[in-house]
Write a protein that holds these residues in place. Structure first.
Motif, mmCIF file in Angstrom:
data_model
loop_
_atom_site.group_PDB
_atom_site.id
_atom_site.type_symbol
_atom_site.label_atom_id
_atom_site.label_comp_id
_atom_site.label_asym_id
_atom_site.label_seq_id
_atom_site.Cartn_x
_atom_site.Cartn_y
_atom_site.Cartn_z
ATOM 1 N N SER A 148 0.817 -1.219 0.000
ATOM 2 C CA SER A 148 0.000 0.000 0.000
ATOM 3 C C SER A 148 0.848 1.266 0.000
ATOM 4 C CB SER A 148 -0.921 0.001 1.227
ATOM 5 O OG SER A 148 -1.631 1.221 1.320
ATOM 6 N N CYS A 149 1.933 1.258 0.787
ATOM 7 C CA CYS A 149 2.746 2.476 0.876
ATOM 8 C C CYS A 149 3.322 2.864 -0.480
ATOM 9 C CB CYS A 149 3.857 2.297 1.904
ATOM 10 S SG CYS A 149 4.968 0.901 1.600
ATOM 11 N N HIS A 150 3.604 1.874 -1.331
ATOM 12 C CA HIS A 150 4.122 2.167 -2.665
ATOM 13 C C HIS A 150 2.993 2.545 -3.624
ATOM 14 C CE1 HIS A 150 8.201 1.139 -1.688
ATOM 15 N NE2 HIS A 150 7.861 -0.054 -1.269
ATOM 16 N N ILE A 151 1.859 1.901 -3.490
ATOM 17 C CA ILE A 151 0.719 2.236 -4.353
ATOM 18 C C ILE A 151 0.269 3.666 -4.100
ATOM 19 C CG2 ILE A 151 -1.689 1.673 -4.906
ATOM 20 C CD1 ILE A 151 -1.021 -1.247 -4.258
ATOM 21 N N CYS A 152 0.425 4.134 -2.866
ATOM 22 C CA CYS A 152 0.054 5.518 -2.547
ATOM 23 C C CYS A 152 0.881 6.527 -3.336
ATOM 24 C CB CYS A 152 0.211 5.776 -1.043
ATOM 25 S SG CYS A 152 -1.131 5.096 -0.039
ATOM 26 N N GLU A 153 2.035 6.096 -3.837
ATOM 27 C CA GLU A 153 2.860 6.994 -4.648
ATOM 28 C C GLU A 153 2.199 7.307 -5.987
ATOM 29 O OE1 GLU A 153 6.702 5.258 -5.086
ATOM 30 O OE2 GLU A 153 7.102 5.176 -2.931
#
Length: 267
Positions: free
Chosen positions: A177-182
């Motif tokens: 999720s933390c990368h998809i938020c990018e």
């Protein structure tokens, strides 16, 4: 300017690769089930061939990464970076018994056996295939590299740095999720589904691409040393100097500096 040197570098890497592959024995046609396929004879399945094949994937991956970077597909670019990390580690691991003064041990023998193994022992019906891969663990590969003494870090720091980089880009592979938020930006906030060209993310990954282009050059020089091609070694070393001058950056000591920076941050 930076994109131009990246394209130029990839062209140079391809030229070097073709020089390295030229003297190698060609694969031959054989029957795999009902299909004709190209495979290398068992007598040729050694460290040198594995190095060249991994180098092929690295350079092809760099070309793919540059296409993604041009279009701003940073999430997918992160996935490619993750594969390049492992390909480059593999090249170093495979070259060490030839140019690094270490013994070709069981890990290398096991690696080659797995690398050249067919995916299915029943190619006409993969579901009925029974074989399993016994790959050398990434932890073991990193340990061999770290303990070789062929870098600027002590073995523990070398392993930890490799693990950290792998974990960072692993998030793009697994879709954390933390990368998809990018992928979120703009006003109002929304997901960019057709690349992030023109956003700070594209600039960030253009900066990160430098490291993979540089490591590609190092990998070509290392492969050339392993294959005994002095001409490509010389050309590669000269081009590395050119790359550093044009980009205004150098890879000298970067691993050590990065580890010190990580340690200070954690402290």
């Amino acid at each position: 300017m930076v994109m131009r040197i990246y394209h130029e570098t990839n062209e140079f890497l391809e030229q070097c690769f073709h020089a390295l592959e030229k003297p190698l024995p060609a694969p031959v046609l054989k029957k795999l089930g009902e299909s004709p396929v190209l495979r290398y004879l068992e007598a040729h399945q050694g460290l040198e061939l594995a190095i060249v094949q991994k180098l092929a994937r690295y350079i092809s991956g760099l070309n793919a990464a540059l296409l993604l970077l041009d279009s701003g597909y940073t999430q997918e670019l992160g996935v490619i970076f993750r594969t390049l990390d492992e390909f480059q580690e593999d090249i170093v691991f495979l070259a060490l018994p030839i140019v690094g003064g270490i013994e070709r041990g069981e890990a290398h023998k096991k690696y080659l056996a797995d690398f050249f193994q067919e995916e299915f022992d029943n190619p006409n019906n993969p579901i009925l295939s029974t074989q399993k891969r016994e790959a050398v663990s990434r932890k073991k590969i990193r340990a061999v590299i770290a303990n070789s003494g062929k870098n600027n870090l002590n073995p523990h720091d070398s392993r930890e740095l490799s693990r950290t980089i792998s974990q960072t880009y692993g998030g793009y592979v697994h879709g954390a999720s933390c990368h998809i938020c990018e992928m979120i930006g703009g006003d109002p906030l929304h997901y960019y589904l057709s690349g992030m060209a023109g956003t700070p993310r594209q600039v960030e990954f253009a900066y990160n691409y430098w490291d993979y282009a540089y490591r590609g050059l190092i990998s070509v020089v290392l492969a050339a040393k392993a294959l005994g091609d002095a001409e490509v070694v010389e050309k590669g070393c000269k081009y590395i100097e050119h790359f550093e001058i044009v980009t205004g950056d150098t890879g000298s000591g970067d691993a050590e500096k990065l580890m010190k920076k990580v340690k200070r941050k954690n402290a």
